[in-house]
Design a protein around this motif. Structure first.
Motif, short mmCIF file in Angstrom:
data_model
loop_
_atom_site.label_atom_id
_atom_site.label_comp_id
_atom_site.label_asym_id
_atom_site.label_seq_id
_atom_site.Cartn_x
_atom_site.Cartn_y
_atom_site.Cartn_z
N ASP A 37 1.00 -1.24 -0.13
CA ASP A 37 0.12 0.31 -0.15
C ASP A 37 1.00 1.18 -0.16
O ASP A 37 0.46 2.37 -0.34
N GLU A 38 1.84 1.16 0.45
CA GLU A 38 2.90 2.53 0.75
C GLU A 38 3.71 2.57 -0.50
O GLU A 38 3.25 3.81 -0.99
N GLN A 41 0.95 4.22 -3.33
CA GLN A 41 0.56 5.56 -2.99
C GLN A 41 1.74 6.74 -2.97
O GLN A 41 1.51 7.73 -3.79
N LYS A 44 1.63 6.50 -7.04
CA LYS A 44 0.22 7.72 -6.96
C LYS A 44 0.86 9.23 -7.28
O LYS A 44 0.53 10.48 -7.65
N ASP A 45 1.29 9.57 -5.86
CA ASP A 45 2.03 10.56 -5.41
C ASP A 45 2.67 11.44 -6.32
O ASP A 45 2.54 12.59 -6.35
#
Length: 90
Positions: A37-38, A41, A44-45
């Protein structure tokens, strides 16, 4: 005709439009099962950060050219694909 390369001032070139992760971005990232998950993210960031340096696709006429550099198997294609999905959503 000679081309001119300009180094953009990051503060002045940031997007003036609201960048959202929509259906295409969400669907793509969900399929990246090898990422936790990290990492998803972060991916995406980083794509949002890259897109924020582009012209507003709705109201701005112009062009910006960028370059991607990375090591072999460093995730360039995954980054391009995520950026493309994010651009489609916006």
């Amino acid at each position: 005709m000679a081309d001119t390369i300009k180094i953009l001032d990051k503060e002045k070139s940031k997007a003036t439009f609201n960048i959202i992760g929509g259906k295409q971005t969400t669907s793509l990232i969900a399929r990246l099962v090898k990422l936790d998950d990290e990492e998803k993210q972060t991916l995406k960031d980083e794509a949002v950060n890259i897109l924020s340096n582009c012209n507003n696709p709705v109201s701005t006429i112009g062009s910006t050219t960028g370059i991607a550099v990375g090591y072999v198997q460093s995730g360039k294609t995954m980054s391009f694909t995520t950026l493309t999905a994010l651009a489609v959503d916006n």
